[in-house]
Enzyme design. Structure first.
Site, mmCIF file in Angstrom:
data_model
loop_
_atom_site.group_PDB
_atom_site.id
_atom_site.type_symbol
_atom_site.label_atom_id
_atom_site.label_comp_id
_atom_site.label_asym_id
_atom_site.label_seq_id
_atom_site.Cartn_x
_atom_site.Cartn_y
_atom_site.Cartn_z
ATOM 1 N N LYS A 54 32.806 45.056 21.165
ATOM 2 C CA LYS A 54 32.270 44.770 22.500
ATOM 3 C C LYS A 54 30.788 45.109 22.567
ATOM 4 O O LYS A 54 29.975 44.320 23.037
ATOM 5 C CB LYS A 54 33.035 45.600 23.545
ATOM 6 C CG LYS A 54 32.388 45.581 24.917
ATOM 7 C CD LYS A 54 33.121 46.451 25.912
ATOM 8 C CE LYS A 54 32.715 47.901 25.940
ATOM 9 N NZ LYS A 54 31.448 48.192 26.611
ATOM 10 N N ASN A 55 30.437 46.309 22.078
ATOM 11 C CA ASN A 55 29.055 46.770 22.247
ATOM 12 C C ASN A 55 28.061 46.037 21.343
ATOM 13 O O ASN A 55 26.851 46.158 21.531
ATOM 14 C CB ASN A 55 28.954 48.285 22.022
ATOM 15 C CG ASN A 55 29.547 49.055 23.187
ATOM 16 O OD1 ASN A 55 29.922 48.466 24.205
ATOM 17 N ND2 ASN A 55 29.637 50.373 23.047
ATOM 18 N N CYS B 267 27.493 55.543 37.410
ATOM 19 C CA CYS B 267 28.832 55.101 37.019
ATOM 20 C C CYS B 267 29.653 56.348 36.766
ATOM 21 O O CYS B 267 29.130 57.455 36.835
ATOM 22 C CB CYS B 267 28.775 54.206 35.792
ATOM 23 S SG CYS B 267 28.295 55.079 34.325
ATOM 24 N N ARG C 101 22.899 57.591 34.242
ATOM 25 C CA ARG C 101 22.458 56.529 33.336
ATOM 26 C C ARG C 101 21.237 55.731 33.832
ATOM 27 O O ARG C 101 21.336 54.558 34.172
ATOM 28 C CB ARG C 101 23.616 55.575 33.029
ATOM 29 C CG ARG C 101 24.751 56.282 32.341
ATOM 30 C CD ARG C 101 25.914 55.377 32.102
ATOM 31 N NE ARG C 101 25.856 54.694 30.831
ATOM 32 C CZ ARG C 101 26.835 53.929 30.358
ATOM 33 N NH1 ARG C 101 27.919 53.750 31.058
ATOM 34 N NH2 ARG C 101 26.721 53.349 29.191
ATOM 35 N N ASP D 196 31.756 57.690 22.552
ATOM 36 C CA ASP D 196 32.829 56.754 22.913
ATOM 37 C C ASP D 196 34.166 57.096 22.250
ATOM 38 O O ASP D 196 35.172 56.433 22.528
ATOM 39 C CB ASP D 196 32.431 55.310 22.556
ATOM 40 C CG ASP D 196 31.408 54.749 23.531
ATOM 41 O OD1 ASP D 196 31.122 55.402 24.543
ATOM 42 O OD2 ASP D 196 30.893 53.642 23.270
ATOM 43 N N ARG E 75 38.187 46.185 30.112
ATOM 44 C CA ARG E 75 36.767 45.945 29.847
ATOM 45 C C ARG E 75 36.476 46.020 28.355
ATOM 46 O O ARG E 75 35.499 45.447 27.890
ATOM 47 C CB ARG E 75 35.913 46.999 30.557
ATOM 48 C CG ARG E 75 35.969 46.911 32.059
ATOM 49 C CD ARG E 75 35.010 47.883 32.663
ATOM 50 N NE ARG E 75 33.677 47.680 32.073
ATOM 51 C CZ ARG E 75 32.676 48.528 32.184
ATOM 52 N NH1 ARG E 75 32.823 49.633 32.860
ATOM 53 N NH2 ARG E 75 31.519 48.273 31.635
HETATM 54 C C1 UD1 Z 1 25.704 52.355 24.948
HETATM 55 C C2 UD1 Z 1 27.129 51.874 24.870
HETATM 56 C C3 UD1 Z 1 28.085 52.956 25.371
HETATM 57 C C4 UD1 Z 1 27.855 54.256 24.598
HETATM 58 C C5 UD1 Z 1 26.377 54.644 24.643
HETATM 59 C C6 UD1 Z 1 26.067 55.857 23.770
HETATM 60 C C7 UD1 Z 1 26.933 49.485 25.198
HETATM 61 C C8 UD1 Z 1 27.162 48.317 26.083
HETATM 62 N N1 UD1 Z 1 27.269 50.695 25.696
HETATM 63 O O1 UD1 Z 1 25.416 52.607 26.319
HETATM 64 O O2 UD1 Z 1 29.430 52.506 25.166
HETATM 65 O O3 UD1 Z 1 28.617 55.291 25.190
HETATM 66 O O4 UD1 Z 1 25.568 53.548 24.169
HETATM 67 O O5 UD1 Z 1 26.465 55.650 22.466
HETATM 68 O O6 UD1 Z 1 26.504 49.358 24.062
HETATM 69 N N2 UD1 Z 1 19.227 57.217 29.078
HETATM 70 C C9 UD1 Z 1 18.126 57.544 29.845
HETATM 71 N N3 UD1 Z 1 17.211 56.578 30.109
HETATM 72 C C10 UD1 Z 1 17.325 55.300 29.642
HETATM 73 C C11 UD1 Z 1 18.455 54.974 28.847
HETATM 74 C C12 UD1 Z 1 19.402 55.948 28.574
HETATM 75 O O7 UD1 Z 1 17.993 58.684 30.286
HETATM 76 O O8 UD1 Z 1 16.449 54.462 29.924
HETATM 77 C C13 UD1 Z 1 20.275 58.238 28.814
HETATM 78 C C14 UD1 Z 1 21.604 57.854 29.448
HETATM 79 O O9 UD1 Z 1 21.652 58.235 30.805
HETATM 80 C C15 UD1 Z 1 22.597 58.591 28.602
HETATM 81 C C16 UD1 Z 1 21.939 58.568 27.210
HETATM 82 O O10 UD1 Z 1 20.562 58.280 27.438
HETATM 83 O O11 UD1 Z 1 22.722 59.919 29.023
HETATM 84 C C17 UD1 Z 1 22.544 57.531 26.281
HETATM 85 O O12 UD1 Z 1 22.375 56.251 26.829
HETATM 86 P P1 UD1 Z 1 22.243 54.931 25.957
HETATM 87 O O13 UD1 Z 1 22.171 55.272 24.516
HETATM 88 O O14 UD1 Z 1 21.147 54.107 26.544
HETATM 89 O O15 UD1 Z 1 23.626 54.240 26.251
HETATM 90 P P2 UD1 Z 1 23.904 52.796 26.787
HETATM 91 O O16 UD1 Z 1 23.054 51.799 26.095
HETATM 92 O O17 UD1 Z 1 23.935 52.813 28.269
#
Ligand code: UD1
Length: 421
Positions: free
Chosen positions: A22-23, A118, A123, A307, A399
């Site tokens: 999915k990711n 969420c 996030r 995850d 999902r």
């Molecule tokens: C992706 C995955 C999710 C997985 C996560 C971490 C997808 C669709 N989802 O989510 O399943 O759990 O990686 O492996 O691929 N953060 C910030 N600022 C930002 C972006 C992120 O502070 O601009 C923080 C987030 O709040 C979180 C951490 O960084 O605490 C990790 O987020 P991120 O690696 O961006 O995860 P996602 O891409 O949302």
């Protein structure tokens, strides 16, 4: 609304085919925005999040066709005629924010509803915006929307991430491939899904190197042609099935994936006492003795994936002694603990640490899924619990797990989807 009913206590034996990740599929589908031609993407899992992605692409004017029997998606990028991902879609799937990079790169304008909080944390998207600003985009946040503009196109830049965010890496990479000149992105995420996105982008003519390491180099090109790509297997789905097998003292093989995608999870399973064996295209986990406790900290890849945290927690209720799981990626990802306790687990939370004491005989109960991976954790627990477990809010599960009941049934589980009473 649907719920799952599980009759616990049946050991799982056999093999299952692992679906496309999915990711990986989500950013790759959004990457099709970058081309004016018809992209073909294979091994796309049939999931609610993929449907939401299709709706986002449709709302941008792209013509999409999902050949369900082949898990193949055709996306025609020639008809792109809008630049907005609406609230209704972003609020059901925050990964919709991944339209920002491709839209800014192709159209110089993008508008996306600001993702709200969420279940697993706040996030924010500050790193996405910082990186895109470095490439020359400007943003205004108003009325719940982020609007980005780059009227003169994006320009390659050197970018340094404060944290290796998966989504920010993907958005930035998709923007850089059409930016003028060279980009260097430092401290990026190294997840296999990033590597798969880079491979997909290269199939369109993008010039990328370094994916899978902490620095990605991109040389922008004028335009990209159609993508032709097969999505990589889902390492989280695979690890979930291996945990389910061990939880029921069985032996499960996952097909279509190699161990290199999931070294950390397999190392921990071995450390816990499972017998792990693999071929280039399959992995088997066999229960051979009582499990030992583990000390696990979630980390960006190649560390232990957040995850898989909830599913390992279910498994560790059966380990002999105290296990500790520290969650460092998301601030609110222990919502499954209260539900596991309803099933008889002994778990204490101290800040971002959960201390799990085992082994315990779990007993079936009514529980509620709070997010995607929490749903998988409750299924794993229910499979080993005495009696019947009822899991409500299974839409979270839909999902991210393709045909999970069918796959588990094939392994010998007694799991049924029924209407909520
Ligand atoms: C992706 C995955 C999710 C997985 C996560 C971490 C997808 C669709 N989802 O989510 O399943 O759990 O990686 O492996 O691929 N953060 C910030 N600022 C930002 C972006 C992120 O502070 O601009 C923080 C987030 O709040 C979180 C951490 O960084 O605490 C990790 O987020 P991120 O690696 O961006 O995860 P996602 O891409 O949302």
């Amino acid at each position: 609304m649907d719920r799952l009913r599980i009759v616990g206590g049946n050991p799982l034996f056999g093999s299952v085919e692992i679906s496309g990740a999915k990711n990986a599929a989500l950013p790759i589908l959004f990457a099709s925005i970058l081309s004016k031609q018809k992209s073909i993407i294979k091994n796309v899992p049939l999931l609610a999040d993929i449907n939401t992605t299709l709706k986002v692409l449709d709302s941008l004017g792209l013509k999409t066709l999902f050949k369900l029997d082949e898990n193949t998606m055709e996306i025609d990028g020639s008809s792109l005629n809008a630049h907005e991902a609406p609230y209704e879609l972003v609020s059901t799937m925050r990964a919709s924010v991944l339209v920002l990079g491709p839209l800014l790169a192709r159209k110089g304008i993008a508008k996306v509803s600001l993702p709200g909080g969420c279940a697993i944390g706040a996030r924010p998207v500050d790193i996405h915006l910082m990186a895109l600003e470095k490439l020359g985009a400007t943003f205004v946040i108003e009325s719940g929307y982020i609007e980005g503009k780059a009227p003169n196109g994006l320009r390659g830049a050197k970018i340094n991430f404060p944290f290796p965010s998966v989504g920010a890496t993907e958005n930035t990479l998709m923007a850089c491939v059409l930016a003028k000149g060279k980009s260097e992105i430092h401290n990026v995420a190294r997840e296999p899904e990033i590597v798969d996105l880079a491979i997909a982008l290269r199939s369109m003519g993008a010039k990328i190197s370094g994916e899978g390491t902490s620095v990605i180099y991109v040389e922008g090109v004028e335009s990209l042609h159609a993508m032709n790509h097969r999505v990589a297997p889902d390492r989280i789905e695979a690890a979930t099935f291996l945990c389910a097998g061990l939880m029921t003292k069985g032996k499960v093989t996952v097909n279509g994936i190699s161990a290199e995608f999931m070294t950390s999870a397999l190392d921990f399973l071995t450390q816990a006492g499972a017998k792990i064996s693999d071929t280039p295209t399959s992995i088997t986990a066999e229960y051979v003795k009582e499990l030992s406790p583990l000390i696990i900290t979630t980390e960006p890849f190649p560390g232990f994936p957040t995850d898989m945290q909830a599913q390992f927690m279910a498994l560790l209720t059966q380990a002999n002694g105290n296990s500790i799981i520290s969650e460092t990626i998301f601030e609110n990802r222990f919502m499954h603990v209260a539900e596991l306790i309803r099933l008889g687990s002994k778990i204490k939370i101290k800040g971002n640490e959960a201390i799990i004491t085992g082994p315990v005989q779990l007993t079936g109960a009514k529980v509620m899924a709070t997010d995607l991976r929490a749903s998988a954790c409750l299924i794993i627990a229910g499979l080993a619990a005495k009696g019947e477990t009822f899991i409500s809010r299974v839409y979270h599960l839909d999902r991210g797990y393709e045909q999970i009941e069918m796959k588990l049934t094939k392994l010998g589980a007694k799991i049924f989807r029924e209407k909520e009473k």
